[in-house]
Design an enzyme around this catalytic site. Structure first.
Site, mmCIF file in Angstrom:
data_model
loop_
_atom_site.group_PDB
_atom_site.id
_atom_site.type_symbol
_atom_site.label_atom_id
_atom_site.label_comp_id
_atom_site.label_asym_id
_atom_site.label_seq_id
_atom_site.Cartn_x
_atom_site.Cartn_y
_atom_site.Cartn_z
ATOM 1 N N TYR A 88 -28.128 21.532 -28.071
ATOM 2 C CA TYR A 88 -29.266 21.599 -28.998
ATOM 3 C C TYR A 88 -29.002 20.708 -30.205
ATOM 4 O O TYR A 88 -27.854 20.434 -30.541
ATOM 5 C CB TYR A 88 -29.459 23.045 -29.478
ATOM 6 C CG TYR A 88 -30.076 23.942 -28.430
ATOM 7 C CD1 TYR A 88 -31.448 23.986 -28.248
ATOM 8 C CD2 TYR A 88 -29.285 24.725 -27.616
ATOM 9 C CE1 TYR A 88 -32.025 24.806 -27.287
ATOM 10 C CE2 TYR A 88 -29.840 25.541 -26.656
ATOM 11 C CZ TYR A 88 -31.216 25.580 -26.493
ATOM 12 O OH TYR A 88 -31.776 26.380 -25.534
ATOM 13 N N HIS A 217 -33.789 24.512 -14.638
ATOM 14 C CA HIS A 217 -33.827 24.989 -16.020
ATOM 15 C C HIS A 217 -35.043 25.849 -16.290
ATOM 16 O O HIS A 217 -34.950 26.923 -16.895
ATOM 17 C CB HIS A 217 -33.822 23.826 -17.002
ATOM 18 C CG HIS A 217 -33.977 24.258 -18.433
ATOM 19 N ND1 HIS A 217 -33.028 25.031 -19.080
ATOM 20 C CD2 HIS A 217 -34.997 24.078 -19.331
ATOM 21 C CE1 HIS A 217 -33.442 25.285 -20.309
ATOM 22 N NE2 HIS A 217 -34.635 24.733 -20.488
ATOM 23 N N HIS A 226 -41.682 31.505 -22.925
ATOM 24 C CA HIS A 226 -42.334 30.388 -22.253
ATOM 25 C C HIS A 226 -43.210 30.839 -21.093
ATOM 26 O O HIS A 226 -44.168 30.150 -20.735
ATOM 27 C CB HIS A 226 -41.292 29.390 -21.738
ATOM 28 C CG HIS A 226 -40.594 28.644 -22.815
ATOM 29 N ND1 HIS A 226 -39.281 28.874 -23.153
ATOM 30 C CD2 HIS A 226 -41.021 27.660 -23.662
ATOM 31 C CE1 HIS A 226 -38.926 28.067 -24.136
ATOM 32 N NE2 HIS A 226 -39.965 27.328 -24.467
ATOM 33 N N HIS A 252 -34.166 28.518 -19.887
ATOM 34 C CA HIS A 252 -35.383 28.151 -20.625
ATOM 35 C C HIS A 252 -35.880 29.297 -21.504
ATOM 36 O O HIS A 252 -36.017 29.114 -22.710
ATOM 37 C CB HIS A 252 -36.472 27.673 -19.675
ATOM 38 C CG HIS A 252 -37.568 26.906 -20.365
ATOM 39 N ND1 HIS A 252 -37.332 25.929 -21.304
ATOM 40 C CD2 HIS A 252 -38.930 26.967 -20.226
ATOM 41 C CE1 HIS A 252 -38.476 25.411 -21.717
ATOM 42 N NE2 HIS A 252 -39.463 26.029 -21.088
ATOM 43 N N ASP A 253 -36.200 30.450 -20.944
ATOM 44 C CA ASP A 253 -36.480 31.608 -21.789
ATOM 45 C C ASP A 253 -35.153 32.201 -22.245
ATOM 46 O O ASP A 253 -34.265 32.461 -21.421
ATOM 47 C CB ASP A 253 -37.311 32.657 -21.038
ATOM 48 C CG ASP A 253 -38.800 32.421 -21.199
ATOM 49 O OD1 ASP A 253 -39.184 31.680 -22.130
ATOM 50 O OD2 ASP A 253 -39.586 32.977 -20.412
#
Length: 336
Positions: A88, A217, A226, A252-253
């Site tokens: 990130y 992902h 999401h 992803h979530d």
């Protein structure tokens, strides 16, 4: 270039026809394959799965890493699967980006975690230098690191099909907002996706493994922030169903989640709690399908034999939250 509704429908029809009627000629460019044999004589694989982690130790990443080390030692794991968003906020800037050390090398230091990390790219990774994250130069810095766009991991009793899901998502192309994505190697998009789908279709068709699991992902079914990724539901899910894939594993979530599709029986396993989590961010979902939703940090383990795949989700303190045994006879799948 976004996929229109008509193009999505064409994709779905063509590829469902391919898997059911063997219409499409197998791709000449097969997915890269790696082999990781199970332990003998037990014939089992022990794995940890973590996603959405690379924050230089912040947002409880270090605490999750510590517990992964403890559980990894107890299970004597063979390798780690990373479900993406490895660094990130915007991936790596290059092969010499110090974030590779501050978010990976210097965080996952436990002896049990000194095994190969098989990794896919997430949408945040695509905001950086993608080729840097895929570069062999990183493996020279840390021999554990293995990251490709899409590939196959052959564990003899199980094959994991790692799929590059970010290029499927229209939003990143048509409405990227303030973000810049590195699409080198992906454009032209339609050609890239077509080739990838043919490769995945062909690989699943050829697979003789007892277990078939797909790793990507992005979510497919999720009650999290999401939610569902409609592009994957329309284009990829028909292929998973046609080849009786046992599980789809994703991040992803930023949560831990287990959904069993009531129609296909596919297990949708979200392990995206490697660092930052979203407390209370959950959508309504059928209790018949939703077996676990945990809105905190954590990770997942899998112990796979020829007859069973036992999964356990752990929180940031290493406490087991949810356990399930998937049998090759799906009717026998149950709590453990």
């Amino acid at each position: 270039m976004a996929l229109s509704s008509k193009e999505r429908l064409v994709f779905r029809v063509v590829f469902v026809a391919a898997v059911l009627c063997s219409f499409i000629t197998p791709s000449m460019a097969e997915l890269p394959r790696f082999k990781h044999a199970p332990k003998k004589p037990q014939q089992s694989l022990h794995i940890l799965v973590v996603g959405d982690w690379g924050r230089q130790g912040t947002n409880n990443q270090s605490f999750v890493a510590d517990q992964m080390g403890i559980v990894g030692e107890k299970l004597d794991i063979d390798f780690v699967i990373s479900t993406g968003d490895n660094f990130y906020e915007d991936g790596l800037k290059g092969v010499d980006d110090p974030a590779f050390y501050s978010s990976f090398v210097d965080i996952y230091t436990a002896h049990s975690l000194q095994k190969t990390w098989y990794s896919v790219l997430g949408n945040h990774d695509y905001r950086g230098d993608v080729e840097a994250q895929l570069s062999p130069a990183l493996k020279q810095k840390d021999s554990r690191w293995l990251c490709l766009r899409s590939f196959i991991l052959d564990g003899e009793i199980v094959e994991f099909f790692f799929v590059d899901t970010t290029p499927f998502v229209d939003e990143y192309f048509v409405d990227p907002g303030e973000h810049t994505y590195d699409w080198e190697g992906v454009l032209p998009r339609m050609s890239y996706l077509s080739q990838l789908l043919v490769d995945v279709d062909s690989a699943l068709a050829k697979s003789k493994a007892k277990w078939k699991m797909v790793v990507g992902h992005h979510t497919i079914n999720s009650a999290g922030h999401h939610g569902n990724t409609e592009e994957l539901k329309q284009i990829l899910v028909p292929i998973l169903e046609a080849y009786n894939v046992d599980a789809y594993i994703n991040g992803h979530d930023h949560c831990l989640e287990h959904i069993i599709d009531k129609n296909s029986g596919i297990h949708f396993l979200t392990s995206g709690g490697g660092s930052k989590a979203w407390s209370g961010d959950v959508k309504p979902w059928s209790s018949e399908e939703l077996q676990l939703y945990y809105d905190g940090q954590g990770f997942m383990s899998m112990q796979i034999t020829e007859s069973n795949a036992d999964i356990i989700f752990y929180d940031v303190y290493g406490k087991p939250l949810h356990s399930w045994s998937i049998s090759k006879d799906r009717k026998e799948s149950a709590w453990i």
